[in-house]
Design an enzyme around this catalytic site. Structure first.
Site, PDB file in Angstrom:
ATOM      1  N   HIS A 273      34.009  52.292  15.719  1.00  0.00           N
ATOM      2  CA  HIS A 273      33.201  53.503  15.543  1.00  0.00           C
ATOM      3  C   HIS A 273      31.800  53.310  16.120  1.00  0.00           C
ATOM      4  O   HIS A 273      31.289  54.163  16.847  1.00  0.00           O
ATOM      5  CB  HIS A 273      33.111  53.845  14.057  1.00  0.00           C
ATOM      6  CG  HIS A 273      32.273  55.047  13.746  1.00  0.00           C
ATOM      7  ND1 HIS A 273      32.808  56.278  13.452  1.00  0.00           N
ATOM      8  CD2 HIS A 273      30.924  55.216  13.705  1.00  0.00           C
ATOM      9  CE1 HIS A 273      31.840  57.146  13.230  1.00  0.00           C
ATOM     10  NE2 HIS A 273      30.683  56.520  13.367  1.00  0.00           N
ATOM     11  N   GLU A 277      30.294  54.926  19.745  1.00  0.00           N
ATOM     12  CA  GLU A 277      29.136  55.825  19.738  1.00  0.00           C
ATOM     13  C   GLU A 277      28.077  55.362  20.737  1.00  0.00           C
ATOM     14  O   GLU A 277      27.520  56.171  21.489  1.00  0.00           O
ATOM     15  CB  GLU A 277      28.540  55.893  18.335  1.00  0.00           C
ATOM     16  CG  GLU A 277      27.357  56.832  18.197  1.00  0.00           C
ATOM     17  CD  GLU A 277      27.731  58.284  18.435  1.00  0.00           C
ATOM     18  OE1 GLU A 277      26.854  59.035  18.922  1.00  0.00           O
ATOM     19  OE2 GLU A 277      28.882  58.667  18.153  1.00  0.00           O
ATOM     20  N   LYS A 280      29.424  55.741  24.339  1.00  0.00           N
ATOM     21  CA  LYS A 280      29.516  57.168  24.648  1.00  0.00           C
ATOM     22  C   LYS A 280      28.152  57.722  25.059  1.00  0.00           C
ATOM     23  O   LYS A 280      28.028  58.456  26.047  1.00  0.00           O
ATOM     24  CB  LYS A 280      30.042  57.928  23.430  1.00  0.00           C
ATOM     25  CG  LYS A 280      30.176  59.428  23.610  1.00  0.00           C
ATOM     26  CD  LYS A 280      30.364  60.120  22.277  1.00  0.00           C
ATOM     27  CE  LYS A 280      29.074  60.115  21.488  1.00  0.00           C
ATOM     28  NZ  LYS A 280      29.189  60.877  20.216  1.00  0.00           N
ATOM     29  N   ASN A 281      27.115  57.356  24.301  1.00  0.00           N
ATOM     30  CA  ASN A 281      25.761  57.831  24.623  1.00  0.00           C
ATOM     31  C   ASN A 281      25.304  57.303  25.977  1.00  0.00           C
ATOM     32  O   ASN A 281      24.678  58.028  26.766  1.00  0.00           O
ATOM     33  CB  ASN A 281      24.784  57.403  23.527  1.00  0.00           C
ATOM     34  CG  ASN A 281      24.993  58.152  22.223  1.00  0.00           C
ATOM     35  OD1 ASN A 281      25.673  59.180  22.190  1.00  0.00           O
ATOM     36  ND2 ASN A 281      24.433  57.643  21.149  1.00  0.00           N
TER      37      ASN A 281
END
Length: 408
Positions: A273, A277, A280-281
C-alpha cells in the site's frame, strides 16, 4: 506512592467522562442545518450508555513481535485466548471512534456519509457486546464468523468517510481552507490509525484459521516472516505502472536497487500500500513533466536499505518537485493537485467493492494514510522535495517489531 497515579487516572477519566457526556449536545450545536441525527435519535438509551461507558476504558496496544510470538502456533488454546482478547478489546476501540464521530466540529457529524460510517461502528459494537463470552472452541469458531462479517462491513470506511469530508470541504471552501482545520485533520489521523489497528487485529485472527493447505509459506496470519522488501516493491511498481499506463497512456521506468534476497518480518499488504502510493505519485509527476519532451523521461529510482533497526525505502523522482510552502499540504486530507474522483463518483456505489477504486490520483488521502501505516508498527514516512527538480520520499520501517500500536 501509588496514590498519585491513581488520582491522576481518576482525574483523567473524569475529564473524559465530562467530554463524552456532553458530546451529544456539542454535536447538535455544531451541526449545520436542522437534520443532525444524534445517537440518541437512532439507538436505544441502553446502547448509547454502553458505548460511552466503554469509551471510558483504556485501549490495549500490541506489537508486531507479540503478534508473531502469539500466532506462531495457532493451536486451539491460542485461538480461544485471541478471541477472548478481541471480544474485550474491539468494543472499546469501536466505542472510542463512535464517541469521536458524534462530536465533530463544523457539522461533520451530521453529514450522511459520516453517519453511515458511525452506524457501521455502532452496529459492530452492538454485535460484539451481544456475543456471549468465548469459553471453548465452538464459541471461538462462531466468534470468528462474526469477525468476518464485521471485517466485510467496514471495508469501505475510508472512501465513504472521504466523501463526508469532501462535502464539508465544498461547503467551507469559500470561507475556510480545509488545510486550516487542524482539529479535523487530527480526528482523521486518529480515526484512520484506529481503523488500521482494528483491521489488523481482526484480519490476523481470521488468517490464523487458514487451513495448512491454504496457508501461505512463511506466513503467521497476515505477517510474512520472510517478507522481501524488494519483491513487494516490484509488485507495487508493476501495479502502479499498470494504472499509469491506463490513465496516462504511458508510464516512466522504475529502477529498483536492493538485495532481493533480504527479508524481515512485516505485513506485505501494508508495505505494498505504502510503496504503491509513493511510486504512483512519482509516476504521475514525472509523466506530466516530460509528457511533451522529445527525450524519454528519467527513470524513478527506488532504493531498499537494510539497517540494524530500520529498513528504509527511498523513492526518488525528477518530476519537478513542489515548493517548500506546499509540503505541509501533502499531509492534509483531501488536498490534491489532481481532479478529485469524489466529485464524479456515483454515491450509490460507495459501499460496493473494496477500499475504493484504484485511480492514479485525486483522493488526497493516500500520503497521510500511508504515513499512518508506516507509524503503526513504529516506522515513519517523510518527503523532501527540490522545487524545479524532483522529490525524495523516505519510508522507514521498524525492523525490530517491538513497538506497540500508537493508539489514539
Amino acid at each position: 506512592m501509588a496514590a498519585a497515579p491513581a488520582l491522576q487516572q481518576m482525574a483523567s477519566l473524569g475529564r473524559m467522562a465530562g467530554a463524552l457526556g456532553s458530546s451529544l449536545r456539542l454535536a447538535q450545536a455544531t451541526a449545520t442545518g436542522s437534520q443532525a441525527v444524534r445517537l440518541a435519535d437512532t439507538f436505544s438509551k441502553s446502547l448509547v450508555d454502553d458505548i460511552f461507558a466503554c469509551a471510558l476504558k483504556k485501549q490495549t496496544g500490541v506489537s508486531l513481535k507479540y503478534m508473531l510470538d502469539f500466532g506462531s502456533k495457532p493451536i486451539e488454546r491460542q485461538l480461544i485466548l485471541s478471541a477472548q482478547f478481541l471480544h474485550n478489546e474491539l468494543p472499546v476501540r469501536l466505542s472510542h471512534r463512535v464517541a469521536e464521530l458524534e462530536n465533530l466540529p463544523y457539522g461533520l457529524s451530521a453529514k450522511p456519509h459520516v453517519l453511515k460510517v458511525r452506524d457501521w461502528y455502532v452496529e459492530s459494537f452492538r454485535e460484539l457486546r451481544g456475543f456471549p463470552k468465548v469459553r471453548d472452541a465452538s464459541d471461538e469458531l462462531q466468534f470468528t464468523r462474526l469477525l468476518q462479517h464485521i471485517y466485510r462491513r467496514h471495508t469501505n470506511v475510508v472512501p465513504v468517510m472521504a466523501m463526508g469530508v469532501a462535502e464539508l470541504k465544498r461547503e467551507l471552501s469559500k470561507s475556510i481552507g480545509v488545510e486550516d482545520l487542524p482539529d479535523i485533520h487530527q480526528f482523521l489521523d486518529n480515526f484512520y490509525m484506529s481503523r488500521i489497528g482494528i483491521r489488523m487485529l481482526i484480519g490476523q485472527h481470521i488468517a490464523l484459521h487458514e487451513p495448512p493447505v491454504r496457508r501461505r509459506e512463511n506466513h503467521i496470519g497476515l505477517i510474512d516472516t520472510r517478507c522481501s522488501p524488494a519483491g513487494v516493491c516490484q509488485d507495487a511498481i508493476d501495479d502502479a505502472r499498470s494504472i499509469c499506463m491506463r490513465e496516462k497512456g504511458s508510464a516512466p521506468e522504475v529502477t529498483v536497487y536492493g538485495d532481493p534476497s533480504f527479508t524481515f518480518p512485516y505485513v506485505p499488504s501494508h508495505l505494498h500500500h505504502m510503496v504503491f502510493e509513493l511510486v504512483k505519485n512519482s509516476l504521475r509527476a514525472v509523466h506530466d513533466r516530460f509528457e511533451d519532451a522529445d527525450d524519454e523521461p528519467p527513470p524513478i529510482r527506488l532504493v531498499v536499505a537494510e539497517g540494524e533497526e530500520d529498513v528504509t525505502i527511498k523513492v526518488s523522482d525528477e518530476g519537478g518537485g513542489i515548493p517548500r510552502s506546499g509540503l505541509p499540504k501533502m499531509w492534509t486530507y483531501l488536498y490534491t493537485t489532481a481532479k478529485s474522483p469524489l466529485d464524479e463518483m456515483d454515491r450509490s456505489n460507495a459501499t460496493e467493492g473494496s477500499d475504493g477504486p484504484s485511480v492514479l490520483a485525486g483522493y488526497g488521502y493516500g500520503l497521510p494514510i500511508s504515513r499512518l501505516y508506516a507509524r503503526y508498527f513504529g516506522g515513519d514516512l517523510s518527503i523532501i522535495s527540490m522545487e524545479g527538480y524532483g522529490t525524495d520520499a523516505y519510508l522507514h520501517l521498524n525492523r525490530l517489531g517491538n513497538v506497540q500500536e500508537p493508539l489514539p
